[in-house]
Design a protein around this motif. Structure first.
Motif, PDB file in Angstrom:
ATOM      1  N   GLY A   1     -62.491  48.884  -8.768  1.00 49.24           N
ATOM      2  CA  GLY A   1     -62.676  47.660  -9.531  1.00 49.24           C
ATOM      3  C   GLY A   1     -62.260  47.821 -10.983  1.00 49.24           C
ATOM      4  N   HIS A   2     -62.621  48.945 -11.579  1.00 47.68           N
ATOM      5  CA  HIS A   2     -62.235  49.195 -12.971  1.00 47.68           C
ATOM      6  C   HIS A   2     -60.716  49.313 -13.110  1.00 47.68           C
ATOM      7  N   VAL A   3     -60.070  49.952 -12.152  1.00 54.34           N
ATOM      8  CA  VAL A   3     -58.609  50.072 -12.201  1.00 54.34           C
ATOM      9  C   VAL A   3     -57.964  48.692 -12.160  1.00 54.34           C
ATOM     10  N   GLY A   4     -58.407  47.849 -11.226  1.00 58.03           N
ATOM     11  CA  GLY A   4     -57.826  46.518 -11.113  1.00 58.03           C
ATOM     12  C   GLY A   4     -58.024  45.684 -12.368  1.00 58.03           C
ATOM     13  N   LEU A   5     -59.235  45.730 -12.925  1.00 62.64           N
ATOM     14  CA  LEU A   5     -59.500  44.983 -14.152  1.00 62.64           C
ATOM     15  C   LEU A   5     -58.651  45.488 -15.316  1.00 62.64           C
ATOM     16  N   SER A   6     -58.515  46.805 -15.417  1.00 61.17           N
ATOM     17  CA  SER A   6     -57.734  47.361 -16.538  1.00 61.17           C
ATOM     18  C   SER A   6     -56.271  46.949 -16.436  1.00 61.17           C
ATOM     19  N   MET A   7     -55.750  46.908 -15.210  1.00 58.63           N
ATOM     20  CA  MET A   7     -54.357  46.482 -15.038  1.00 58.63           C
ATOM     21  C   MET A   7     -54.204  45.012 -15.395  1.00 58.63           C
ATOM     22  N   HIS A   8     -55.182  44.215 -15.041  1.00 61.58           N
ATOM     23  CA  HIS A   8     -55.145  42.787 -15.403  1.00 61.58           C
ATOM     24  C   HIS A   8     -55.143  42.610 -16.916  1.00 61.58           C
ATOM     25  N   PHE A   9     -56.041  43.299 -17.600  1.00 68.18           N
ATOM     26  CA  PHE A   9     -56.160  43.117 -19.039  1.00 68.18           C
ATOM     27  C   PHE A   9     -54.981  43.719 -19.807  1.00 68.18           C
ATOM     28  N   ARG A  10     -54.286  44.652 -19.194  1.00 73.09           N
ATOM     29  CA  ARG A  10     -53.157  45.289 -19.872  1.00 73.09           C
ATOM     30  C   ARG A  10     -51.839  44.537 -19.673  1.00 73.09           C
ATOM     31  N   GLN A  11     -51.870  43.478 -18.921  1.00 69.17           N
ATOM     32  CA  GLN A  11     -50.640  42.722 -18.715  1.00 69.17           C
ATOM     33  C   GLN A  11     -50.118  42.167 -20.036  1.00 69.17           C
ATOM     34  N   VAL A  12     -48.811  42.189 -20.190  1.00 67.21           N
ATOM     35  CA  VAL A  12     -48.163  41.597 -21.352  1.00 67.21           C
ATOM     36  C   VAL A  12     -47.672  40.215 -20.946  1.00 67.21           C
ATOM     37  N   PRO A  13     -48.148  39.165 -21.589  1.00 68.22           N
ATOM     38  CA  PRO A  13     -47.735  37.813 -21.205  1.00 68.22           C
ATOM     39  C   PRO A  13     -46.209  37.669 -21.172  1.00 68.22           C
ATOM     40  N   GLY A  14     -45.719  37.138 -20.075  1.00 69.65           N
ATOM     41  CA  GLY A  14     -44.282  36.918 -19.939  1.00 69.65           C
ATOM     42  C   GLY A  14     -43.494  38.113 -19.437  1.00 69.65           C
ATOM     43  N   ASP A  15     -44.167  39.261 -19.263  1.00 63.86           N
ATOM     44  CA  ASP A  15     -43.480  40.459 -18.779  1.00 63.86           C
ATOM     45  C   ASP A  15     -43.882  40.729 -17.336  1.00 63.86           C
ATOM     46  N   PRO A  16     -43.047  40.387 -16.360  1.00 58.53           N
ATOM     47  CA  PRO A  16     -43.417  40.571 -14.952  1.00 58.53           C
ATOM     48  C   PRO A  16     -43.606  42.033 -14.562  1.00 58.53           C
ATOM     49  N   LEU A  17     -43.055  42.949 -15.336  1.00 56.17           N
ATOM     50  CA  LEU A  17     -43.173  44.375 -15.008  1.00 56.17           C
ATOM     51  C   LEU A  17     -44.574  44.908 -15.273  1.00 56.17           C
ATOM     52  N   THR A  18     -45.393  44.138 -15.980  1.00 55.66           N
ATOM     53  CA  THR A  18     -46.763  44.589 -16.260  1.00 55.66           C
ATOM     54  C   THR A  18     -47.797  43.830 -15.434  1.00 55.66           C
ATOM     55  N   GLU A  19     -47.356  42.951 -14.565  1.00 55.87           N
ATOM     56  CA  GLU A  19     -48.296  42.151 -13.781  1.00 55.87           C
ATOM     57  C   GLU A  19     -49.049  43.003 -12.763  1.00 55.87           C
ATOM     58  N   LEU A  20     -50.263  42.571 -12.463  1.00 56.46           N
ATOM     59  CA  LEU A  20     -51.062  43.217 -11.423  1.00 56.46           C
ATOM     60  C   LEU A  20     -50.569  42.742 -10.064  1.00 56.46           C
ATOM     61  N   THR A  21     -49.986  43.655  -9.314  1.00 59.05           N
ATOM     62  CA  THR A  21     -49.530  43.356  -7.957  1.00 59.05           C
ATOM     63  C   THR A  21     -50.133  44.383  -7.009  1.00 59.05           C
ATOM     64  N   MET A  22     -50.064  44.096  -5.731  1.00 59.14           N
ATOM     65  CA  MET A  22     -50.588  45.020  -4.735  1.00 59.14           C
ATOM     66  C   MET A  22     -49.916  46.387  -4.867  1.00 59.14           C
ATOM     67  N   ALA A  23     -48.599  46.393  -4.977  1.00 61.85           N
ATOM     68  CA  ALA A  23     -47.860  47.665  -5.028  1.00 61.85           C
ATOM     69  C   ALA A  23     -48.239  48.470  -6.272  1.00 61.85           C
ATOM     70  N   ARG A  24     -48.328  47.801  -7.411  1.00 61.52           N
ATOM     71  CA  ARG A  24     -48.662  48.529  -8.645  1.00 61.52           C
ATOM     72  C   ARG A  24     -50.099  49.038  -8.607  1.00 61.52           C
ATOM     73  N   PHE A  25     -50.989  48.236  -8.056  1.00 60.97           N
ATOM     74  CA  PHE A  25     -52.380  48.672  -7.933  1.00 60.97           C
ATOM     75  C   PHE A  25     -52.477  49.921  -7.070  1.00 60.97           C
ATOM     76  N   ILE A  26     -51.822  49.904  -5.933  1.00 59.76           N
ATOM     77  CA  ILE A  26     -51.852  51.058  -5.023  1.00 59.76           C
ATOM     78  C   ILE A  26     -51.300  52.300  -5.716  1.00 59.76           C
ATOM     79  N   LYS A  27     -50.248  52.139  -6.483  1.00 57.62           N
ATOM     80  CA  LYS A  27     -49.646  53.292  -7.167  1.00 57.62           C
ATOM     81  C   LYS A  27     -50.596  53.880  -8.209  1.00 57.62           C
ATOM     82  N   VAL A  28     -51.225  53.019  -9.008  1.00 53.79           N
ATOM     83  CA  VAL A  28     -52.139  53.527 -10.041  1.00 53.79           C
ATOM     84  C   VAL A  28     -53.341  54.215  -9.397  1.00 53.79           C
TER      85      VAL A  28
END
Length: 287
Positions: free
Chosen positions: A48-75
Protein backbone atom coordinates in the motif's frame (compact mmCIF):
# COMPACT_ATOMS: atom_id res chain seq x y z
CA UNK A 1 12.40 17.76 15.17
CA UNK A 2 13.70 14.44 13.80
CA UNK A 3 13.99 11.75 16.46
CA UNK A 4 15.92 8.50 16.38
CA UNK A 5 14.32 5.25 17.49
CA UNK A 6 16.61 5.23 20.53
CA UNK A 7 15.50 8.72 21.52
CA UNK A 8 11.86 7.76 21.09
CA UNK A 9 12.30 4.69 23.29
CA UNK A 10 13.77 6.88 26.04
CA UNK A 11 10.62 8.97 26.51
CA UNK A 12 8.69 7.99 29.68
CA UNK A 13 5.40 8.88 27.96
CA UNK A 14 6.02 6.50 25.06
CA UNK A 15 3.82 3.68 26.37
CA UNK A 16 0.78 5.91 26.88
CA UNK A 17 1.32 7.79 23.61
CA UNK A 18 1.65 4.61 21.56
CA UNK A 19 -1.39 3.17 23.30
CA UNK A 20 -3.41 6.21 22.20
CA UNK A 21 -2.01 5.74 18.71
CA UNK A 22 -3.08 2.09 18.72
CA UNK A 23 -6.61 3.10 19.68
CA UNK A 24 -6.67 5.64 16.85
CA UNK A 25 -5.64 2.95 14.36
CA UNK A 26 -8.27 0.58 15.76
CA UNK A 27 -10.90 3.31 15.24
CA UNK A 28 -9.81 3.59 11.59
CA UNK A 29 -10.18 -0.17 11.25
CA UNK A 30 -13.64 -0.15 12.81
CA UNK A 31 -14.79 2.66 10.51
CA UNK A 32 -13.45 1.14 7.28
CA UNK A 33 -12.51 -2.52 7.76
CA UNK A 34 -12.41 -3.19 4.01
CA UNK A 35 -10.16 -0.22 3.39
CA UNK A 36 -8.06 -1.10 6.42
CA UNK A 37 -7.47 -4.48 4.79
CA UNK A 38 -4.76 -2.73 2.77
CA UNK A 39 -2.70 -3.01 5.94
CA UNK A 40 -3.91 -6.51 6.90
CA UNK A 41 -0.41 -7.97 6.84
CA UNK A 42 2.97 -6.29 6.84
CA UNK A 43 3.46 -7.21 3.17
CA UNK A 44 0.16 -5.61 2.18
CA UNK A 45 0.99 -2.60 4.35
CA UNK A 46 4.24 -2.10 2.41
CA UNK A 47 2.49 -2.72 -0.91
CA UNK A 48 0.00 0.00 0.00
CA UNK A 49 2.79 2.43 0.84
CA UNK A 50 4.54 1.67 -2.46
CA UNK A 51 1.38 2.35 -4.46
CA UNK A 52 0.66 5.59 -2.64
CA UNK A 53 4.23 6.82 -3.04
CA UNK A 54 4.12 6.17 -6.78
CA UNK A 55 0.84 8.06 -7.02
CA UNK A 56 2.16 11.07 -5.13
CA UNK A 57 5.41 11.11 -7.10
CA UNK A 58 3.68 11.44 -10.45
CA UNK A 59 4.64 14.51 -12.45
CA UNK A 60 1.52 16.10 -13.97
CA UNK A 61 1.51 15.67 -17.73
CA UNK A 62 4.36 13.13 -17.73
CA UNK A 63 2.99 9.68 -18.65
CA UNK A 64 6.33 8.06 -17.78
CA UNK A 65 5.71 8.77 -14.09
CA UNK A 66 2.13 7.50 -13.94
CA UNK A 67 1.13 4.68 -11.62
CA UNK A 68 0.46 1.66 -13.81
CA UNK A 69 0.24 -2.04 -13.11
CA UNK A 70 3.58 -2.71 -14.82
CA UNK A 71 5.43 0.06 -12.98
CA UNK A 72 3.94 -0.97 -9.65
CA UNK A 73 5.03 -4.57 -10.14
CA UNK A 74 8.55 -3.46 -11.05
CA UNK A 75 8.97 -1.22 -7.99
CA UNK A 76 7.60 -3.93 -5.70
CA UNK A 77 9.98 -6.48 -7.22
CA UNK A 78 12.99 -4.13 -7.12
CA UNK A 79 12.42 -3.54 -3.39
CA UNK A 80 11.83 -7.23 -2.61
CA UNK A 81 8.43 -6.49 -1.07
CA UNK A 82 6.55 -9.30 -2.80
CA UNK A 83 6.56 -11.51 -5.88
CA UNK A 84 5.32 -10.15 -9.20
CA UNK A 85 2.20 -12.32 -8.97
CA UNK A 86 1.43 -11.10 -5.45
CA UNK A 87 1.89 -7.48 -6.51
CA UNK A 88 -0.46 -7.91 -9.46
CA UNK A 89 -3.09 -9.69 -7.36
CA UNK A 90 -2.89 -6.97 -4.70
CA UNK A 91 -3.49 -4.16 -7.18
CA UNK A 92 -6.36 -6.05 -8.84
CA UNK A 93 -7.96 -6.47 -5.42
CA UNK A 94 -7.57 -2.76 -4.72
CA UNK A 95 -9.36 -2.04 -8.01
CA UNK A 96 -12.10 -4.56 -7.28
CA UNK A 97 -12.96 -2.98 -3.94
CA UNK A 98 -12.69 0.61 -5.21
CA UNK A 99 -9.66 1.31 -3.07
CA UNK A 100 -7.94 2.26 -6.31
CA UNK A 101 -9.46 3.23 -9.65
CA UNK A 102 -8.45 3.40 -13.28
CA UNK A 103 -8.09 6.70 -15.06
CA UNK A 104 -9.30 6.98 -18.66
CA UNK A 105 -7.00 5.30 -21.18
CA UNK A 106 -5.10 7.55 -23.58
CA UNK A 107 -3.66 6.66 -26.97
CA UNK A 108 -3.82 2.94 -26.31
CA UNK A 109 -1.19 3.10 -23.59
CA UNK A 110 -1.39 1.22 -20.30
CA UNK A 111 -4.17 2.64 -18.16
CA UNK A 112 -2.90 4.67 -15.20
CA UNK A 113 -4.38 4.15 -11.74
CA UNK A 114 -4.86 6.24 -8.64
CA UNK A 115 -6.04 5.68 -5.08
CA UNK A 116 -9.59 6.83 -4.47
CA UNK A 117 -10.33 9.91 -2.40
CA UNK A 118 -11.59 7.69 0.43
CA UNK A 119 -8.29 5.80 0.46
CA UNK A 120 -6.29 9.01 0.73
CA UNK A 121 -8.53 10.29 3.55
CA UNK A 122 -8.05 7.05 5.46
CA UNK A 123 -4.30 7.14 5.00
CA UNK A 124 -4.29 10.74 6.22
CA UNK A 125 -5.75 9.37 9.46
CA UNK A 126 -2.77 7.02 9.73
CA UNK A 127 -0.37 9.96 9.31
CA UNK A 128 -2.29 12.09 11.82
CA UNK A 129 -2.14 9.32 14.44
CA UNK A 130 1.65 9.05 14.14
CA UNK A 131 2.30 12.80 14.06
CA UNK A 132 0.18 13.19 17.18
CA UNK A 133 2.28 10.54 18.93
CA UNK A 134 5.51 12.32 18.03
CA UNK A 135 4.12 15.66 19.23
CA UNK A 136 2.99 14.05 22.49
CA UNK A 137 6.54 12.88 23.07
CA UNK A 138 8.55 16.02 22.37
CA UNK A 139 5.99 18.82 22.42
CA UNK A 140 6.36 19.47 18.69
CA UNK A 141 3.83 21.04 16.34
CA UNK A 142 3.99 18.54 13.48
CA UNK A 143 0.28 17.79 13.46
CA UNK A 144 -0.84 21.42 13.39
CA UNK A 145 1.66 22.08 10.58
CA UNK A 146 0.36 19.09 8.62
CA UNK A 147 -3.27 20.15 9.06
CA UNK A 148 -2.40 23.71 8.02
CA UNK A 149 -0.73 22.47 4.83
CA UNK A 150 -3.17 20.11 3.08
CA UNK A 151 -0.72 19.62 0.21
CA UNK A 152 1.94 18.25 2.56
CA UNK A 153 0.76 14.64 2.27
CA UNK A 154 1.90 14.57 -1.36
CA UNK A 155 5.52 15.09 -0.30
CA UNK A 156 5.43 13.40 3.09
CA UNK A 157 4.05 9.98 2.17
CA UNK A 158 6.72 9.06 -0.42
CA UNK A 159 9.42 9.92 2.12
CA UNK A 160 7.71 7.74 4.72
CA UNK A 161 7.47 4.89 2.20
CA UNK A 162 11.19 5.18 1.39
CA UNK A 163 12.05 5.10 5.08
CA UNK A 164 9.89 2.07 5.80
CA UNK A 165 11.35 0.12 2.88
CA UNK A 166 14.86 0.90 4.13
CA UNK A 167 14.19 0.15 7.81
CA UNK A 168 15.47 -3.26 8.92
CA UNK A 169 13.71 -3.09 12.34
CA UNK A 170 10.41 -2.47 10.55
CA UNK A 171 10.85 -5.03 7.79
CA UNK A 172 12.57 -7.72 9.87
CA UNK A 173 11.02 -7.56 13.36
CA UNK A 174 11.97 -10.06 16.01
CA UNK A 175 10.40 -13.27 17.20
CA UNK A 176 6.80 -12.80 18.36
CA UNK A 177 6.11 -9.66 16.33
CA UNK A 178 7.09 -11.57 13.19
CA UNK A 179 4.49 -14.25 14.03
CA UNK A 180 1.66 -11.77 13.70
CA UNK A 181 2.76 -9.66 10.73
CA UNK A 182 1.85 -12.48 8.33
CA UNK A 183 -1.57 -13.00 9.95
CA UNK A 184 -4.50 -11.21 8.34
CA UNK A 185 -5.09 -8.08 10.42
CA UNK A 186 -2.03 -9.07 12.46
CA UNK A 187 -1.11 -5.46 13.07
CA UNK A 188 -4.57 -4.78 14.48
CA UNK A 189 -4.27 -7.94 16.62
CA UNK A 190 -1.16 -6.50 18.24
CA UNK A 191 -2.63 -3.00 18.49
CA UNK A 192 -5.67 -4.43 20.27
CA UNK A 193 -3.54 -6.47 22.67
CA UNK A 194 -1.35 -3.51 23.53
CA UNK A 195 -4.18 -0.96 23.69
CA UNK A 196 -5.83 -2.86 26.52
CA UNK A 197 -2.92 -2.94 28.95
CA UNK A 198 -2.16 -0.55 31.77
CA UNK A 199 1.09 1.29 30.92
CA UNK A 200 1.93 1.24 34.62
CA UNK A 201 2.23 -2.55 34.29
CA UNK A 202 4.76 -2.37 31.44
CA UNK A 203 7.61 -3.56 33.66
CA UNK A 204 5.78 -6.69 34.82
CA UNK A 205 7.01 -9.98 33.40
CA UNK A 206 3.40 -10.84 32.52
CA UNK A 207 1.31 -7.82 31.54
CA UNK A 208 -2.49 -8.33 31.68
CA UNK A 209 -4.49 -7.33 28.58
CA UNK A 210 -8.23 -6.75 28.11
CA UNK A 211 -8.66 -9.94 26.03
CA UNK A 212 -10.60 -12.82 27.57
CA UNK A 213 -12.50 -14.61 24.79
CA UNK A 214 -10.61 -15.74 21.68
CA UNK A 215 -13.95 -16.19 19.91
CA UNK A 216 -15.06 -12.62 20.56
CA UNK A 217 -11.61 -11.37 19.57
CA UNK A 218 -11.70 -13.34 16.30
CA UNK A 219 -15.24 -12.19 15.47
CA UNK A 220 -14.32 -8.55 15.96
CA UNK A 221 -11.33 -9.01 13.65
CA UNK A 222 -13.30 -11.00 11.06
CA UNK A 223 -10.75 -13.79 11.45
CA UNK A 224 -11.10 -17.52 11.67
CA UNK A 225 -11.15 -18.44 15.35
CA UNK A 226 -9.07 -21.52 14.55
CA UNK A 227 -6.46 -19.51 12.66
CA UNK A 228 -6.18 -16.88 15.39
CA UNK A 229 -6.02 -19.54 18.11
CA UNK A 230 -3.19 -21.27 16.22
CA UNK A 231 -1.16 -18.06 16.07
CA UNK A 232 -1.82 -17.36 19.73
CA UNK A 233 -0.70 -20.88 20.60
CA UNK A 234 2.54 -20.33 18.64
CA UNK A 235 3.09 -17.14 20.62
CA UNK A 236 2.29 -19.00 23.82
CA UNK A 237 4.94 -21.61 23.03
CA UNK A 238 7.45 -18.77 22.75
CA UNK A 239 6.42 -17.57 26.20
CA UNK A 240 5.11 -14.33 24.69
CA UNK A 241 1.48 -14.63 25.75
CA UNK A 242 -0.55 -16.71 28.17
CA UNK A 243 -3.63 -16.71 30.34
CA UNK A 244 -3.99 -15.93 34.01
CA UNK A 245 -6.35 -18.91 34.32
CA UNK A 246 -7.83 -21.39 31.85
CA UNK A 247 -6.59 -20.85 28.29
CA UNK A 248 -9.12 -18.89 26.26
CA UNK A 249 -11.43 -18.33 29.22
CA UNK A 250 -9.44 -15.92 31.38
CA UNK A 251 -7.50 -12.69 30.96
CA UNK A 252 -4.68 -12.96 28.44
CA UNK A 253 -1.27 -11.57 29.32
CA UNK A 254 1.63 -10.52 27.10
CA UNK A 255 5.24 -10.93 28.16
CA UNK A 256 7.49 -8.02 28.93
CA UNK A 257 9.73 -9.12 26.03
CA UNK A 258 6.81 -9.11 23.54
CA UNK A 259 5.74 -5.69 24.75
CA UNK A 260 9.29 -4.43 24.26
CA UNK A 261 9.41 -5.91 20.73
CA UNK A 262 6.20 -4.07 19.89
CA UNK A 263 7.51 -0.79 21.28
CA UNK A 264 10.81 -1.16 19.39
CA UNK A 265 8.99 -1.56 16.08
CA UNK A 266 6.71 1.38 16.90
CA UNK A 267 9.77 3.50 17.75
CA UNK A 268 11.46 2.56 14.47
CA UNK A 269 8.30 3.42 12.52
CA UNK A 270 7.87 6.72 14.37
CA UNK A 271 11.51 7.60 13.68
CA UNK A 272 10.84 7.07 9.97
CA UNK A 273 7.82 9.39 10.14
CA UNK A 274 9.78 12.00 12.11
CA UNK A 275 12.68 11.97 9.64
CA UNK A 276 10.31 12.17 6.67
CA UNK A 277 8.47 15.10 8.23
CA UNK A 278 11.69 17.02 8.84
CA UNK A 279 12.92 16.32 5.29
CA UNK A 280 9.58 17.50 3.95
CA UNK A 281 9.84 20.77 5.86
CA UNK A 282 13.42 21.29 4.72
CA UNK A 283 12.60 20.65 1.04
CA UNK A 284 11.32 23.46 -1.20
CA UNK A 285 7.58 23.39 -1.63
CA UNK A 286 6.18 22.39 -5.01
CA UNK A 287 4.68 25.08 -7.18
Amino acid sequence: MALTAEEILSYPALHRSVQAQSRALIAIYETSPRLASIFATQQRWLLGHVGLSMHFRQVPGDPLTELTMARFIKVVSDNAVASRNTAEAFLKEMLHYNIAEYLPARDGRARPLRPTAATIRTFSGWVIAHLRTLDDLDGGDRLSTFLYRPDMLNQLQPLIADGLLASIPVREPKQTFSLFIWLNNGGIVMDWLMSGINPDHAELDRIPTSVVSIGDFANWLHLSRTHLARKLRDAEELGSIGWLGKRGHSVMWVSKAFHQEYMMVQAAKLAVVAAAFKACLDAPRRG
